[in-house]
Design a protein around this motif. Structure first.
Motif, PDB file in Angstrom:
ATOM      1  N   SER A  66      -4.719  -6.054  -4.972  1.00  0.00           N
ATOM      2  CA  SER A  66      -4.202  -4.705  -4.168  1.00  0.00           C
ATOM      3  C   SER A  66      -3.014  -4.068  -4.708  1.00  0.00           C
ATOM      4  O   SER A  66      -2.815  -2.922  -4.249  1.00  0.00           O
ATOM      5  CB  SER A  66      -4.364  -5.148  -3.002  1.00  0.00           C
ATOM      6  OG  SER A  66      -5.533  -5.692  -2.378  1.00  0.00           O
ATOM      7  N   ASP A 119      -7.502  -1.566   1.908  1.00  0.00           N
ATOM      8  CA  ASP A 119      -7.896  -0.376   2.142  1.00  0.00           C
ATOM      9  C   ASP A 119      -7.379   0.467   1.021  1.00  0.00           C
ATOM     10  O   ASP A 119      -7.685   1.443   0.685  1.00  0.00           O
ATOM     11  CB  ASP A 119      -7.762   0.176   3.308  1.00  0.00           C
ATOM     12  CG  ASP A 119      -8.367  -0.539   4.518  1.00  0.00           C
ATOM     13  OD1 ASP A 119      -9.443  -1.081   4.084  1.00  0.00           O
ATOM     14  OD2 ASP A 119      -8.058  -0.471   5.633  1.00  0.00           O
ATOM     15  N   THR A 120      -6.053   0.017   0.795  1.00  0.00           N
ATOM     16  CA  THR A 120      -5.169   1.034  -0.159  1.00  0.00           C
ATOM     17  C   THR A 120      -4.743   0.393  -1.387  1.00  0.00           C
ATOM     18  O   THR A 120      -4.234  -0.877  -1.267  1.00  0.00           O
ATOM     19  CB  THR A 120      -3.929   1.758   0.414  1.00  0.00           C
ATOM     20  OG1 THR A 120      -4.457   2.342   1.561  1.00  0.00           O
ATOM     21  CG2 THR A 120      -3.471   2.459  -0.382  1.00  0.00           C
ATOM     22  N   GLY A 155      -7.559   6.766  -2.275  1.00  0.00           N
ATOM     23  CA  GLY A 155      -7.451   5.251  -2.076  1.00  0.00           C
ATOM     24  C   GLY A 155      -6.301   4.541  -2.466  1.00  0.00           C
ATOM     25  O   GLY A 155      -6.361   3.216  -2.660  1.00  0.00           O
TER      26      GLY A 155
END
Length: 129
Positions: free
Chosen positions: A52, A80-81, A112
């Motif tokens: 991530s 999510d990001t 995103g």
């Protein structure tokens, strides 16, 4: 949008939702790094999560100017990001950041993802600032 020094604490506590790219620059490299990590922590609980969070430095950017754009377009696996942290000098980052922030195929460049750049050895005369 330029953030004044007195506004940085508020930005680090609650960054505006519409802001997806951040540039920290100045003479105090330690403070720049500390603020960049504080902001990144807002988007990721684990900055060591390689699925991530992507960390790039001058060496990676010099060998491939599209590396920032590629990292931003990657999908975060467990978050999510996607967080992309970049460290380098202003002269090295200009072309790579321009490429990364250019919209492609009707898609916003930072969909995103969030880009956090730590820039050292810079002045306000450089195009990236």
């Amino acid at each position: 949008m330029k953030i004044q020094t007195r506004q940085i604490a508020g930005l680090l506590k609650q960054p505006p939702a519409h802001m997806r790219a951040f540039l920290f620059h100045g003479n105090d490299i330690g403070l720049i790094h500390e603020r960049a990590l504080a902001l990144a922590s807002h988007y990721s609980d684990n900055l060591d999560d390689v699925f991530s969070v992507t960390r790039l430095d001058s060496g990676a950017i010099e060998s491939d100017v599209s590396v920032i754009a590629d990292a931003l377009s990657s999908i975060a696996v467990f978050a999510d990001t996607r967080v992309v942290l970049v460290r380098g000098r202003g002269t090295e980052l200009v072309e790579a950041c321009k490429l990364a922030l250019t919209p492609r195929e009707n898609t916003p460049p930072l969909e995103g993802a969030v880009l956090i750049v730590e820039e050292r050895e810079t002045t306000t005369r450089l195009a990236i600032v």
